[in-house]
Design a protein around this motif. Structure first.
Motif, PDB file in Angstrom:
ATOM      1  N   ASP A  64     104.415  -3.802 -62.630  1.00 38.27           N
ATOM      2  CA  ASP A  64     103.452  -2.810 -63.106  1.00 38.27           C
ATOM      3  C   ASP A  64     102.083  -3.447 -63.284  1.00 38.27           C
ATOM      4  OD1 ASP A  64     105.345  -0.749 -63.266  1.00 38.27           O
ATOM      5  OD2 ASP A  64     105.951  -1.382 -65.271  1.00 38.27           O
ATOM      6  N   GLY A  65     102.051  -4.664 -63.817  1.00 37.84           N
ATOM      7  CA  GLY A  65     100.793  -5.357 -64.048  1.00 37.84           C
ATOM      8  C   GLY A  65     100.028  -5.624 -62.772  1.00 37.84           C
ATOM      9  N   ALA A  66     100.735  -5.838 -61.678  1.00 38.66           N
ATOM     10  CA  ALA A  66     100.068  -6.105 -60.401  1.00 38.66           C
ATOM     11  C   ALA A  66      99.225  -4.918 -59.954  1.00 38.66           C
ATOM     12  CB  ALA A  66     101.109  -6.443 -59.333  1.00 38.66           C
ATOM     13  N   MET A  67      99.565  -3.727 -60.394  1.00 38.77           N
ATOM     14  CA  MET A  67      98.800  -2.534 -60.021  1.00 38.77           C
ATOM     15  C   MET A  67      97.439  -2.491 -60.695  1.00 38.77           C
ATOM     16  SD  MET A  67     101.715   0.424 -59.636  1.00 38.77           S
ATOM     17  CE  MET A  67     101.759   0.781 -61.348  1.00 38.77           C
ATOM     18  N   LEU A  68      97.202  -3.363 -61.693  1.00 36.94           N
ATOM     19  CA  LEU A  68      95.936  -3.342 -62.401  1.00 36.94           C
ATOM     20  C   LEU A  68      94.853  -4.151 -61.717  1.00 36.94           C
ATOM     21  CD1 LEU A  68      97.200  -3.754 -66.061  1.00 36.94           C
ATOM     22  CD2 LEU A  68      96.716  -1.659 -64.816  1.00 36.94           C
ATOM     23  N   ALA A  69      95.225  -4.938 -60.727  1.00 38.08           N
ATOM     24  CA  ALA A  69      94.229  -5.748 -60.026  1.00 38.08           C
ATOM     25  C   ALA A  69      93.186  -4.831 -59.402  1.00 38.08           C
ATOM     26  CB  ALA A  69      94.900  -6.591 -58.955  1.00 38.08           C
ATOM     27  N   ARG A  71      86.490  10.732 -73.813  1.00 40.09           N
ATOM     28  CA  ARG A  71      87.347   9.616 -73.376  1.00 40.09           C
ATOM     29  C   ARG A  71      86.553   8.667 -72.502  1.00 40.09           C
ATOM     30  NH1 ARG A  71      91.537  11.970 -70.199  1.00 40.09           N
ATOM     31  NH2 ARG A  71      92.577  12.442 -72.150  1.00 40.09           N
ATOM     32  N   ILE A  72      86.773   7.380 -72.741  1.00 36.97           N
ATOM     33  CA  ILE A  72      86.302   6.327 -71.848  1.00 36.97           C
ATOM     34  C   ILE A  72      87.523   5.517 -71.449  1.00 36.97           C
ATOM     35  CG2 ILE A  72      85.022   4.142 -71.684  1.00 36.97           C
ATOM     36  CD1 ILE A  72      82.924   5.332 -73.527  1.00 36.97           C
ATOM     37  N   VAL A  73      87.689   5.293 -70.159  1.00 34.96           N
ATOM     38  CA  VAL A  73      88.727   4.398 -69.651  1.00 34.96           C
ATOM     39  C   VAL A  73      88.000   3.293 -68.897  1.00 34.96           C
ATOM     40  CG1 VAL A  73      90.773   4.137 -68.184  1.00 34.96           C
ATOM     41  CG2 VAL A  73      90.361   6.307 -69.386  1.00 34.96           C
ATOM     42  N   TYR A  74      88.325   2.062 -69.228  1.00 39.86           N
ATOM     43  CA  TYR A  74      87.704   0.940 -68.534  1.00 39.86           C
ATOM     44  C   TYR A  74      88.766  -0.073 -68.171  1.00 39.86           C
ATOM     45  CZ  TYR A  74      88.145  -2.039 -72.646  1.00 39.86           C
ATOM     46  OH  TYR A  74      88.650  -2.780 -73.679  1.00 39.86           O
ATOM     47  N   ARG A  75      88.411  -0.919 -67.223  1.00 43.06           N
ATOM     48  CA  ARG A  75      89.260  -2.058 -66.909  1.00 43.06           C
ATOM     49  C   ARG A  75      88.384  -3.300 -66.935  1.00 43.06           C
ATOM     50  NH1 ARG A  75      90.702  -0.355 -60.731  1.00 43.06           N
ATOM     51  NH2 ARG A  75      88.580  -0.314 -59.957  1.00 43.06           N
ATOM     52  N   SER A  76      89.019  -4.418 -67.234  1.00 42.23           N
ATOM     53  CA  SER A  76      88.297  -5.684 -67.300  1.00 42.23           C
ATOM     54  C   SER A  76      89.280  -6.817 -67.022  1.00 42.23           C
ATOM     55  CB  SER A  76      87.641  -5.860 -68.673  1.00 42.23           C
ATOM     56  OG  SER A  76      88.627  -5.988 -69.684  1.00 42.23           O
ATOM     57  N   ARG A  77      88.755  -8.027 -67.078  1.00 43.13           N
ATOM     58  CA  ARG A  77      89.578  -9.211 -66.872  1.00 43.13           C
ATOM     59  C   ARG A  77      89.479 -10.063 -68.127  1.00 43.13           C
ATOM     60  NH1 ARG A  77      88.173 -13.838 -64.563  1.00 43.13           N
ATOM     61  NH2 ARG A  77      86.262 -12.940 -63.727  1.00 43.13           N
ATOM     62  N   SER A  78      90.620 -10.489 -68.633  1.00 37.31           N
ATOM     63  CA  SER A  78      90.665 -11.291 -69.848  1.00 37.31           C
ATOM     64  C   SER A  78      89.994 -12.638 -69.627  1.00 37.31           C
ATOM     65  CB  SER A  78      92.123 -11.517 -70.274  1.00 37.31           C
ATOM     66  OG  SER A  78      92.188 -12.462 -71.327  1.00 37.31           O
ATOM     67  N   GLY A  82      88.299   7.110 -86.360  1.00 34.18           N
ATOM     68  CA  GLY A  82      88.875   8.310 -85.772  1.00 34.18           C
ATOM     69  C   GLY A  82      89.087   8.200 -84.277  1.00 34.18           C
ATOM     70  N   VAL A  83      89.198   6.974 -83.771  1.00 37.90           N
ATOM     71  CA  VAL A  83      89.385   6.722 -82.343  1.00 37.90           C
ATOM     72  C   VAL A  83      90.853   6.431 -82.061  1.00 37.90           C
ATOM     73  CG1 VAL A  83      88.812   5.138 -80.441  1.00 37.90           C
ATOM     74  CG2 VAL A  83      87.032   5.873 -82.036  1.00 37.90           C
ATOM     75  N   THR A  84      91.367   7.000 -80.994  1.00 43.91           N
ATOM     76  CA  THR A  84      92.738   6.744 -80.561  1.00 43.91           C
ATOM     77  C   THR A  84      92.688   6.176 -79.152  1.00 43.91           C
ATOM     78  OG1 THR A  84      93.111   8.893 -79.520  1.00 43.91           O
ATOM     79  CG2 THR A  84      93.536   8.753 -81.876  1.00 43.91           C
ATOM     80  N   GLY A  85      93.862   5.844 -78.613  1.00 37.34           N
ATOM     81  CA  GLY A  85      93.886   5.376 -77.239  1.00 37.34           C
ATOM     82  C   GLY A  85      95.030   4.450 -76.962  1.00 37.34           C
ATOM     83  N   ALA A  86      94.891   3.721 -75.872  1.00 41.78           N
ATOM     84  CA  ALA A  86      95.939   2.801 -75.451  1.00 41.78           C
ATOM     85  C   ALA A  86      95.294   1.599 -74.778  1.00 41.78           C
ATOM     86  CB  ALA A  86      96.897   3.488 -74.480  1.00 41.78           C
ATOM     87  N   LEU A  87      95.950   0.461 -74.943  1.00 38.91           N
ATOM     88  CA  LEU A  87      95.525  -0.781 -74.317  1.00 38.91           C
ATOM     89  C   LEU A  87      96.690  -1.295 -73.489  1.00 38.91           C
ATOM     90  CD1 LEU A  87      93.445  -3.222 -74.208  1.00 38.91           C
ATOM     91  CD2 LEU A  87      94.910  -4.248 -75.946  1.00 38.91           C
ATOM     92  N   LEU A  88      96.434  -1.527 -72.233  1.00 36.34           N
ATOM     93  CA  LEU A  88      97.429  -2.068 -71.321  1.00 36.34           C
ATOM     94  C   LEU A  88      96.964  -3.460 -70.937  1.00 36.34           C
ATOM     95  CD1 LEU A  88      99.959  -1.374 -69.615  1.00 36.34           C
ATOM     96  CD2 LEU A  88      98.415  -0.484 -67.891  1.00 36.34           C
ATOM     97  N   PHE A  89      97.773  -4.476 -71.252  1.00 37.51           N
ATOM     98  CA  PHE A  89      97.390  -5.857 -70.985  1.00 37.51           C
ATOM     99  C   PHE A  89      98.440  -6.504 -70.105  1.00 37.51           C
ATOM    100  CE2 PHE A  89      97.354 -10.410 -71.887  1.00 37.51           C
ATOM    101  CZ  PHE A  89      96.024 -10.692 -71.628  1.00 37.51           C
ATOM    102  N   ALA A  90      98.025  -6.902 -68.926  1.00 34.15           N
ATOM    103  CA  ALA A  90      98.884  -7.637 -67.995  1.00 34.15           C
ATOM    104  C   ALA A  90      98.026  -8.781 -67.476  1.00 34.15           C
ATOM    105  CB  ALA A  90      99.361  -6.740 -66.868  1.00 34.15           C
ATOM    106  N   ALA A  91      98.115  -9.914 -68.159  1.00 30.54           N
ATOM    107  CA  ALA A  91      97.223 -11.047 -67.904  1.00 30.54           C
ATOM    108  C   ALA A  91      97.008 -11.270 -66.415  1.00 30.54           C
ATOM    109  CB  ALA A  91      97.783 -12.305 -68.560  1.00 30.54           C
ATOM    110  N   PRO A  92      95.791 -11.370 -65.996  1.00 32.22           N
ATOM    111  CA  PRO A  92      94.570 -11.354 -66.796  1.00 32.22           C
ATOM    112  C   PRO A  92      93.914  -9.980 -66.889  1.00 32.22           C
ATOM    113  CG  PRO A  92      93.989 -12.022 -64.585  1.00 32.22           C
ATOM    114  CD  PRO A  92      95.490 -11.756 -64.592  1.00 32.22           C
ATOM    115  N   HIS A  93      94.585  -8.931 -66.496  1.00 36.70           N
ATOM    116  CA  HIS A  93      93.976  -7.606 -66.411  1.00 36.70           C
ATOM    117  C   HIS A  93      94.151  -6.807 -67.691  1.00 36.70           C
ATOM    118  CE1 HIS A  93      93.485  -8.438 -62.186  1.00 36.70           C
ATOM    119  NE2 HIS A  93      94.768  -8.747 -62.126  1.00 36.70           N
TER     120      HIS A  93
END
Length: 155
Positions: free
Chosen positions: A112-117, A11-18, A46-57
């Protein structure tokens, strides 16, 4: 998609800014197109996962065979549609957290999106990864019960 080899789960989990240009509607359409294309590529790899998008995060978790996850992440790192990529978790896992779907996509509400900052107070990457995973899993569970609006195909 075939069942993953339980001895090679990563697993790789990353965060970024759009860095997507345009107004809110243009960005929403671009994210929808990106998710649709990613679901196809992820299923083939064969990759699974999830994408959480809360502009711009953006927070994304990728899971599956180590080589496939690493190749997918390498491609993501070269994508100019986001900046400030920060890995918050990376390593082998015992089981998939997001099932066998190619990519779950959740757009949280503003609170919820504010928690991604990015925290300015020095939160450790492991704590950030745990918080991101918990938020994604919680929002996906709420989506399944109809309490938030997912952008996820029916199972």
């Amino acid at each position: 998609m075939t069942a993953p080899d339980p001895t090679d789960l990563f697993r790789i989990v990353y965060r970024s800014r759009s860095a997507l240009p345009g107004d809110a509607e243009a960005v929403r359409q671009a994210v929808s197109a990106l998710v649709a294309a990613s679901r196809c590529r992820n299923a083939q790899a064969g990759v699974t996962g999830a994408l959480l998008f809360a502009a711009p995060h953006v927070v994304q978790a990728l899971e599956g065979p180590a080589a496939a996850v690493e190749a997918t992440f390498d491609r993501i790192c070269c994508d100019l549609r986001h900046v400030d990529i920060e890995v918050v978790e990376c390593g082998p896992v015992l089981e998939l957290a997001f099932g066998e779907g190619a990519l779950s996509h959740v757009v949280p509400d503003a609170a919820d999106g504010a928690m991604l900052a990015r925290p300015e107070n020095g939160i450790e990457p492991a704590d950030a990864a745990a918080a991101a995973m918990k938020l994604m899993l919680t929002l996906l569970q709420l989506a399944e019960t109809g309490r938030v609006a997912p952008s996820r195909p029916a199972a």
